[in-house]
Write an enzyme that holds these catalytic residues in place. Sequence first.
Site, PDB file in Angstrom:
ATOM      1  N   LYS A 175       0.879  -1.179   0.000  1.00  0.00           N
ATOM      2  CA  LYS A 175       0.000   0.000   0.000  1.00  0.00           C
ATOM      3  C   LYS A 175       0.914   1.227   0.000  1.00  0.00           C
ATOM      4  O   LYS A 175       1.488   1.596   1.022  1.00  0.00           O
ATOM      5  CB  LYS A 175      -0.883  -0.024   1.260  1.00  0.00           C
ATOM      6  CG  LYS A 175      -2.057   0.927   1.230  1.00  0.00           C
ATOM      7  CD  LYS A 175      -1.679   2.291   1.346  1.00  0.00           C
ATOM      8  CE  LYS A 175      -1.862   3.279   2.315  1.00  0.00           C
ATOM      9  NZ  LYS A 175      -1.735   4.621   1.700  1.00  0.00           N
ATOM     10  N   GLY A 177       7.259   5.385   7.653  1.00  0.00           N
ATOM     11  CA  GLY A 177       6.400   6.566   7.719  1.00  0.00           C
ATOM     12  C   GLY A 177       6.641   7.294   9.019  1.00  0.00           C
ATOM     13  O   GLY A 177       7.694   7.150   9.649  1.00  0.00           O
ATOM     14  N   SER A 178       5.642   8.040   9.447  1.00  0.00           N
ATOM     15  CA  SER A 178       5.800   8.865  10.655  1.00  0.00           C
ATOM     16  C   SER A 178       5.743   8.006  11.919  1.00  0.00           C
ATOM     17  O   SER A 178       5.142   6.925  11.929  1.00  0.00           O
ATOM     18  CB  SER A 178       4.691   9.909  10.696  1.00  0.00           C
ATOM     19  OG  SER A 178       3.440   9.257  10.750  1.00  0.00           O
ATOM     20  N   THR A 179       6.316   8.527  12.979  1.00  0.00           N
ATOM     21  CA  THR A 179       6.270   7.832  14.270  1.00  0.00           C
ATOM     22  C   THR A 179       4.821   7.712  14.742  1.00  0.00           C
ATOM     23  O   THR A 179       4.414   6.675  15.295  1.00  0.00           O
ATOM     24  CB  THR A 179       7.131   8.604  15.291  1.00  0.00           C
ATOM     25  OG1 THR A 179       8.490   8.572  14.821  1.00  0.00           O
ATOM     26  CG2 THR A 179       7.060   7.980  16.673  1.00  0.00           C
ATOM     27  N   GLY A 226       3.307   4.927  12.875  1.00  0.00           N
ATOM     28  CA  GLY A 226       4.009   3.714  13.309  1.00  0.00           C
ATOM     29  C   GLY A 226       3.429   3.159  14.609  1.00  0.00           C
ATOM     30  O   GLY A 226       3.273   1.939  14.770  1.00  0.00           O
ATOM     31  N   CYS A 245      13.866  11.474   5.800  1.00  0.00           N
ATOM     32  CA  CYS A 245      13.748  11.078   7.211  1.00  0.00           C
ATOM     33  C   CYS A 245      15.029  11.348   7.989  1.00  0.00           C
ATOM     34  O   CYS A 245      14.984  11.749   9.143  1.00  0.00           O
ATOM     35  CB  CYS A 245      13.386   9.606   7.295  1.00  0.00           C
ATOM     36  SG  CYS A 245      14.466   8.582   6.274  1.00  0.00           S
ATOM     37  N   GLU A 297       9.704  17.209  13.544  1.00  0.00           N
ATOM     38  CA  GLU A 297      10.148  16.889  12.191  1.00  0.00           C
ATOM     39  C   GLU A 297       9.391  17.807  11.226  1.00  0.00           C
ATOM     40  O   GLU A 297       8.172  17.727  11.110  1.00  0.00           O
ATOM     41  CB  GLU A 297       9.803  15.424  11.912  1.00  0.00           C
ATOM     42  CG  GLU A 297      10.507  14.873  10.729  1.00  0.00           C
ATOM     43  CD  GLU A 297      10.165  13.413  10.471  1.00  0.00           C
ATOM     44  OE1 GLU A 297       9.051  12.972  10.798  1.00  0.00           O
ATOM     45  OE2 GLU A 297      11.032  12.719   9.926  1.00  0.00           O
TER      46      GLU A 297
HETATM   47  P1  NAP Z   1       2.741   8.801   7.171  1.00  0.00           P
HETATM   48  O1  NAP Z   1       1.717   9.867   7.166  1.00  0.00           O
HETATM   49  O2  NAP Z   1       3.058   8.132   8.448  1.00  0.00           O
HETATM   50  O3  NAP Z   1       2.257   7.738   6.088  1.00  0.00           O
HETATM   51  C1  NAP Z   1       3.031   6.602   5.789  1.00  0.00           C
HETATM   52  C2  NAP Z   1       2.141   5.546   5.188  1.00  0.00           C
HETATM   53  O4  NAP Z   1       1.191   5.130   6.169  1.00  0.00           O
HETATM   54  C3  NAP Z   1       1.321   6.054   4.004  1.00  0.00           C
HETATM   55  O5  NAP Z   1       1.187   5.028   3.062  1.00  0.00           O
HETATM   56  C4  NAP Z   1      -0.012   6.365   4.659  1.00  0.00           C
HETATM   57  O6  NAP Z   1      -1.087   6.383   3.768  1.00  0.00           O
HETATM   58  C5  NAP Z   1      -0.122   5.221   5.630  1.00  0.00           C
HETATM   59  N1  NAP Z   1      -1.083   5.444   6.708  1.00  0.00           N
HETATM   60  C6  NAP Z   1      -1.535   6.615   7.213  1.00  0.00           C
HETATM   61  N2  NAP Z   1      -2.425   6.382   8.203  1.00  0.00           N
HETATM   62  C7  NAP Z   1      -2.535   5.045   8.316  1.00  0.00           C
HETATM   63  C8  NAP Z   1      -3.307   4.188   9.153  1.00  0.00           C
HETATM   64  N3  NAP Z   1      -4.136   4.662  10.070  1.00  0.00           N
HETATM   65  N4  NAP Z   1      -3.157   2.858   8.999  1.00  0.00           N
HETATM   66  C9  NAP Z   1      -2.315   2.341   8.079  1.00  0.00           C
HETATM   67  N5  NAP Z   1      -1.577   3.110   7.243  1.00  0.00           N
HETATM   68  C10 NAP Z   1      -1.677   4.445   7.367  1.00  0.00           C
HETATM   69  O7  NAP Z   1       4.124   9.328   6.576  1.00  0.00           O
HETATM   70  P2  NAP Z   1       4.379  10.166   5.261  1.00  0.00           P
HETATM   71  O8  NAP Z   1       3.869  11.553   5.497  1.00  0.00           O
HETATM   72  O9  NAP Z   1       3.908   9.423   4.075  1.00  0.00           O
HETATM   73  O10 NAP Z   1       5.994  10.158   5.194  1.00  0.00           O
HETATM   74  C11 NAP Z   1       6.766  10.985   5.951  1.00  0.00           C
HETATM   75  C12 NAP Z   1       7.238  10.280   7.227  1.00  0.00           C
HETATM   76  O11 NAP Z   1       7.941   9.096   6.882  1.00  0.00           O
HETATM   77  C13 NAP Z   1       8.232  11.117   8.006  1.00  0.00           C
HETATM   78  O12 NAP Z   1       7.941  11.007   9.370  1.00  0.00           O
HETATM   79  C14 NAP Z   1       9.570  10.459   7.694  1.00  0.00           C
HETATM   80  O13 NAP Z   1      10.566  10.672   8.645  1.00  0.00           O
HETATM   81  C15 NAP Z   1       9.175   9.036   7.597  1.00  0.00           C
HETATM   82  N6  NAP Z   1      10.190   8.289   6.833  1.00  0.00           N
HETATM   83  C16 NAP Z   1      11.037   7.433   7.506  1.00  0.00           C
HETATM   84  C17 NAP Z   1      12.024   6.742   6.814  1.00  0.00           C
HETATM   85  C18 NAP Z   1      12.965   5.789   7.512  1.00  0.00           C
HETATM   86  O14 NAP Z   1      13.614   5.001   6.827  1.00  0.00           O
HETATM   87  N7  NAP Z   1      13.069   5.816   8.830  1.00  0.00           N
HETATM   88  C19 NAP Z   1      12.138   6.899   5.433  1.00  0.00           C
HETATM   89  C20 NAP Z   1      11.262   7.771   4.790  1.00  0.00           C
HETATM   90  C21 NAP Z   1      10.278   8.445   5.497  1.00  0.00           C
HETATM   91  P3  NAP Z   1      -1.637   7.800   3.216  1.00  0.00           P
HETATM   92  O15 NAP Z   1      -0.514   8.497   2.607  1.00  0.00           O
HETATM   93  O16 NAP Z   1      -2.632   7.411   2.244  1.00  0.00           O
HETATM   94  O17 NAP Z   1      -2.169   8.525   4.408  1.00  0.00           O
END
Ligand code: NAP
Length: 499
Positions: free
Chosen positions: A192, A245-247, A250, A302, A402
């Site tokens: 997804k 994704g975000s903490t 997570g 990230c 962040e």
């Molecule tokens: P996000 O809002 O946490 O979303 C990540 C994924 O989770 C997306 O596919 C999102 O779908 C999905 N999601 C959202 N709500 C959900 C739920 N309730 N249940 C299941 N899945 C859900 O993060 P983002 O804004 O896409 O990315 C930025 C974040 O990713 C930052 O915090 C960044 O630091 C982190 N990141 C970490 C790394 C690492 O390797 N540590 C690498 C890259 C990014 P939708 O988009 O459709 O909401």
Amino acid sequence: MSKAYTRDYWEDVLTALEPEGRHFIDGEHRAAATGETFTRPRPMDGKPGPTVSRGRAADIDAAVKSARTAFESGVWRKKEPLEKKKIMLKWADLIRAHGEELAMLETLDVGKPIMASLNVDVRLCADGIQFYGEMIDKLYDEIAPTGPNARALVRKVPLGVVGVITPWNYPMIIDAWKLGPAIAAGNSVVLKPAEQSSLTAIRLASLAVEAGLPAGVFNVVTGYGEETGKPLALHMDVDMIAFTGSTEVGKLIMGYAAQSNVKRVALELGGKSPLVVFEDADLDAAASAVAWGCFYNSGETCHASTRLIVQRSVRDVLIAKIEAVTKSDIALKHPLDPAAQIGALIEEAHLQKVLSLIAVGEKEGARRAFGAERVMTETGGYYVSPGVFVDMTNDMSLARQEIFGPVLAAIAFDTEEEALRIANDTIYGLAGAVFTGDMDRAHRFSEAIHAGTVWINTYDMSNFATPFGGFKQSGFGRDRSVHAIDKYCDYKTIWQQFG
Ligand code: NAP
């Protein structure tokens, strides 16, 4: 001879593009069960983007069923290792062969410069699939020490169905970090992607089938987090969620795993990485590393070096050098301009979040040294210039949250102890760096910074041989390297008694 890419060339590629926006389930494209779709504005110019299927629980059910059927049939996991390897390597080759198309799909979705999409994202995606493909016929199991009348095999077996949920900042690269080891280990996958970045995920799946990956081994369901990601993470027939994704999300994923079938989770989460510069450092090298480390990908990284922790005696000279490097080297331009080094932010709402965090920071007393303003509004896209804030303390919002935009928080220190305390004073632990001419101090610091990766006198060096992931609330489990395979497997012990 390398091709001479021009803006006109890429405009023609974009015009000819016909993005596929339907799910990819059981080896074929499928509309959502409800027939629903969504579109979003293109980050580069705000014009309407491609139409994408809006998945819900029924689509997740269909994809999980296909993945389970493929897994149980053994059509992939029981194939000869050499055959599996050839398929993965062909998949990597196809990704390279379709590099311009994939690069354009990525840029269209997320607004990053086309040349970065081509030379970094496509390349690293293909390299990732190749790396794990090459491992397939080199994975050995173990025989445990036993007495002479018994044999105990310790086998590494695939988990079954792996759900992969990814963000929008490096979609293709992060997909490959998870698809590579999960599929190489013999699992089936349901991916997804973030709602903002569906297109390359869908294309990667059709290329995988073209390479020979059996139908059902790699499925993609597009849609929103709550409607598509949540049912995947709650699904009773999914054995693991590999999440980046975000903490905040997570933590939800951990909850869904606990509420459902105690599925395994691996979490790559947020960061607020410190880059510490001592007065004895090479300040030109440090300035370049800070600027690229924080501003590459418009700060939507990230492990971006978003907290500069600089010895007070060199603060002003270093900030001046960072400004000079940023203005001369890091060209913010339209993403289809081949000279662009950084491009658009992902969407208007995210841009507004970045600007509001900046406003809060200024209210708290942070002083703008340069940049960090909305620019290029005439394009209709979402652009913020790279910028630096000084006069900061580590308790201000700009140093704690962040931002995920091109914004650097500079904090001055006087002693080594103070620098280390500030560096580790964060809920995150993804990455960090130290710049110093004193190698003893470099080693002391690199050991003491509590983060999954620490760089000495450089930033953002990486390759597939090294694990990547976080400490503390940056998550657990590692992407990349041979170790990434482990989290997609379970150990199984088989005893046999003789005589
Ligand atoms: P996000 O809002 O946490 O979303 C990540 C994924 O989770 C997306 O596919 C999102 O779908 C999905 N999601 C959202 N709500 C959900 C739920 N309730 N249940 C299941 N899945 C859900 O993060 P983002 O804004 O896409 O990315 C930025 C974040 O990713 C930052 O915090 C960044 O630091 C982190 N990141 C970490 C790394 C690492 O390797 N540590 C690498 C890259 C990014 P939708 O988009 O459709 O909401």
